[in-house]
Design a protein around this motif. Structure first.
Motif, PDB file in Angstrom:
ATOM      1  N   THR A   1       0.838  -1.156   0.007  1.00  0.00           N
ATOM      2  CA  THR A   1      -0.010   0.070  -0.038  1.00  0.00           C
ATOM      3  C   THR A   1       0.908   1.428  -0.174  1.00  0.00           C
ATOM      4  OG1 THR A   1       0.055  -0.113   2.427  1.00  0.00           O
ATOM      5  CG2 THR A   1      -1.934  -0.965   1.041  1.00  0.00           C
ATOM      6  N   ASP A   2       2.043   1.335   0.779  1.00  0.00           N
ATOM      7  CA  ASP A   2       2.934   2.435   0.821  1.00  0.00           C
ATOM      8  C   ASP A   2       3.662   2.439  -0.605  1.00  0.00           C
ATOM      9  OD1 ASP A   2       2.235   2.841   3.403  1.00  0.00           O
ATOM     10  OD2 ASP A   2       4.043   2.205   4.364  1.00  0.00           O
ATOM     11  N   ALA A   3       3.985   1.321  -1.097  1.00  0.00           N
ATOM     12  CA  ALA A   3       4.546   1.522  -2.364  1.00  0.00           C
ATOM     13  C   ALA A   3       3.857   1.999  -3.519  1.00  0.00           C
ATOM     14  CB  ALA A   3       5.251   0.185  -2.928  1.00  0.00           C
ATOM     15  N   LYS A   4       2.427   1.820  -3.552  1.00  0.00           N
ATOM     16  CA  LYS A   4       1.518   2.394  -4.607  1.00  0.00           C
ATOM     17  C   LYS A   4       1.523   3.879  -4.219  1.00  0.00           C
ATOM     18  CE  LYS A   4      -1.200  -1.733  -5.466  1.00  0.00           C
ATOM     19  NZ  LYS A   4      -2.347  -2.659  -5.572  1.00  0.00           N
ATOM     20  N   ALA A   5       1.200   4.298  -2.856  1.00  0.00           N
ATOM     21  CA  ALA A   5       1.082   5.718  -2.573  1.00  0.00           C
ATOM     22  C   ALA A   5       2.137   6.522  -2.947  1.00  0.00           C
ATOM     23  CB  ALA A   5       0.718   5.699  -1.111  1.00  0.00           C
ATOM     24  N   PHE A   6       3.449   5.807  -2.813  1.00  0.00           N
ATOM     25  CA  PHE A   6       4.606   6.627  -3.063  1.00  0.00           C
ATOM     26  C   PHE A   6       5.188   6.487  -4.469  1.00  0.00           C
ATOM     27  CE2 PHE A   6       5.708   5.724   1.738  1.00  0.00           C
ATOM     28  CZ  PHE A   6       4.646   6.741   2.045  1.00  0.00           C
ATOM     29  N   GLY A   7       4.365   5.544  -5.220  1.00  0.00           N
ATOM     30  CA  GLY A   7       5.039   5.321  -6.760  1.00  0.00           C
ATOM     31  C   GLY A   7       6.324   4.727  -6.863  1.00  0.00           C
ATOM     32  N   LEU A   8       6.363   3.600  -5.798  1.00  0.00           N
ATOM     33  CA  LEU A   8       7.748   2.959  -5.796  1.00  0.00           C
ATOM     34  C   LEU A   8       7.422   1.556  -5.904  1.00  0.00           C
ATOM     35  CD1 LEU A   8       8.980   4.509  -2.674  1.00  0.00           C
ATOM     36  CD2 LEU A   8       9.799   5.197  -5.098  1.00  0.00           C
ATOM     37  N   GLU A   9       6.296   1.114  -6.586  1.00  0.00           N
ATOM     38  CA  GLU A   9       6.251  -0.258  -6.973  1.00  0.00           C
ATOM     39  C   GLU A   9       7.243  -1.104  -7.644  1.00  0.00           C
ATOM     40  OE1 GLU A   9       1.790   1.498  -8.147  1.00  0.00           O
ATOM     41  OE2 GLU A   9       4.288   2.179  -7.921  1.00  0.00           O
ATOM     42  N   ALA A  10       7.981  -0.419  -8.586  1.00  0.00           N
ATOM     43  CA  ALA A  10       9.097  -0.770  -9.392  1.00  0.00           C
ATOM     44  C   ALA A  10      10.157  -1.196  -8.667  1.00  0.00           C
ATOM     45  CB  ALA A  10       9.392   0.030 -10.424  1.00  0.00           C
ATOM     46  N   VAL A  11      10.423  -0.432  -7.356  1.00  0.00           N
ATOM     47  CA  VAL A  11      11.623  -0.482  -6.635  1.00  0.00           C
ATOM     48  C   VAL A  11      11.150  -0.801  -5.093  1.00  0.00           C
ATOM     49  CG1 VAL A  11      13.240   0.843  -8.038  1.00  0.00           C
ATOM     50  CG2 VAL A  11      11.825   2.010  -6.530  1.00  0.00           C
TER      51      VAL A  11
END
Length: 431
Positions: free
Chosen positions: A289-299
């Motif tokens: 959920t944090d990765a999606k919110a911060f736009g960091l899914e790829a890393v």
């Protein structure tokens, strides 16, 4: 008797017992019967004389128990670590626990923080007061401790590196007995290690101590409350006598392998240690959920969520984030603070922003990033979740904005990073 043990005879008796089990109508043999027979054959049990285990406890003096009252207030508690939200890490004269699964980044995070505190360098957007400290590591060799310290200070000015070297001591326990306590008959007794730690802390005038990690410094069952109470007592003694902040790294249990938040009871073993700690901080891989919110899914794998479920000196439940960064010169990872983009207002991060951040983070952590290697990460199933055209356009825009740049690579650079001879240029992030 132990010296008369015969494996073949044991097997014979066991097989005979199985045959007799179905037809036997006699009374079952109990541990009491077995002990009685053993004594008749010469077995001498260890002494259970209560006077041997008796501990002299001084009397309570009434005058010492009177409560003090300070009408004009009291000085605030001293903290030596960086901020986590609105709370500060590592109170002096107290135990703090930093808990995570193996390989999440406990040791790297603590060494990075210790180096920054010792040098008085800022941690992210927050300042740190320079303080002396000592790191005791159970698993790392001296060379590996130096490697992680060097990776943290790789791009520091010489002045800051020297300050950290003067203020920070690092000890590997790989060739010492690292146990704070040991089991003696039915008692848990100190080994004397706490006294040795106190001696060097007072000599160095250290204000913080890192013990990495708890499981390696405990003799016995971590789920046994007597064991953990004894260890907590030893650590509290270090904190009280020296006045330093005692920071202990610890493992969490495997049941938290996919944890999205850090709750109470996060550390493995008896809760006696968590109860003794004034702060408990957990590290978990960046939740989806944090990765999606911060736009960091790829890393996502390069980021860590730090959360504080217990804080006896202020607000609990505070959250911060860390970023792993590979340092090619030292072939290891260091950890840096990460300030996520402000998304709490409800604004969504655009697809372009997410792609930009993913590219920048990939280039920062990969010293061999080329146009071809970035092309291979494009596509709907690629790391960037964007088309090749979108990736190339994003790279061009990042170069135009002065975020990325290309530089020619030398023969030595190719050799150091294992690059093919045909690679002439690589991308790098202009910090």
């Amino acid at each position: 008797m132990a010296h008369e043990y015969d494996a073949a005879e044991v097997d014979r008796q066991f097989d005979w017992g199985l045959k007799k089990k179905a037809s036997s109508s006699g009374n079952a043999r109990t541990a009491r019967h077995i002990l009685k027979d053993a004594k008749e054959f010469g077995y001498v049990p260890p002494s259970l004389d209560s006077s041997v285990a008796r501990v002299e406890i001084p009397p309570f003096v009434r005058l010492e128990g009177l409560p003090g009252f300070f009408r004009n207030g009291m000085l605030p508690n001293v903290f030596v670590g960086p901020m986590v939200g609105q709370a500060q890490l590592f109170p002096a004269r107290a135990i703090s626990l930093l808990v995570a699964l193996g390989s999440v980044g406990k040791t790297s995070s603590l060494i990075a923080m210790a180096a920054h505190i010792s040098a008085g360098r800022p941690w992210g957007s927050g300042t740190l007061q320079q303080r002396r400290g000592i790191v005791f590591s159970v698993e790392e060799t001296q060379q590996e401790l130096w490697r992680k310290f060097s990776a943290t200070a790789a791009d520091w000015p010489d002045r800051d590196v020297r300050r950290a070297q003067e203020e920070l001591l690092m000890y590997s326990m790989s060739e010492r007995d690292p146990r704070l306590t040991r089991a003696v008959n039915r008692n848990i007794e100190p080994t004397g290690l706490a006294e040795r730690i106190i001696e060097i802390v007072l000599e160095h005038e250290a204000e913080f101590i890192i013990l990495d990690h708890l499981q390696g410094m405990v003799s016995g069952d971590l789920n046994n409350s007597d064991t953990m109470v004894a260890v907590a007592h030893a650590c509290n003694r270090i904190a009280t006598v020296t006045g330093a902040a005692v920071v202990i790294a610890a493992h969490t249990n495997k049941g938290n392998i996919n944890a999205e938040v850090v709750n109470h009871g996060f550390s493995t073993g008896s809760l006696a240690m968590e109860n003794a700690a004034r702060q408990v901080v957990g590290l978990i891989p960046l939740p989806e959920t944090d990765a999606k919110a911060f736009g960091l899914e790829a890393v996502r794998k390069d980021y860590i969520r730090l959360e504080m479920p217990k804080n006896s000196y202020g607000r609990g439940g505070e959250v911060a984030y860390l970023r792993k960064q590979y340092v090619p010169l030292f072939h290891t990872v260091t950890v840096l603070p990460f300030d996520p983009p402000a998304v709490a207002t409800g604004g969504m991060v655009s697809k372009q922003d997410r792609l930009w951040r993913a590219i920048v983070d990939h280039v920062r952590n990969n010293p061999s990033a080329t146009a071809n290697s970035l092309d291979k990460l494009a596509g709907p199933k690629g790391v960037f979740k964007a088309s090749r055209k979108e990736v190339r356009e994003a790279i061009r825009e990042l170069i135009d904005h002065g975020v990325l740049a290309e530089h020619d690579v030398s023969k030595e650079y190719r050799k150091r990073h294992g690059l093919k001879p045909q690679i002439r240029k690589v991308y790098f992030v202009k910090e």
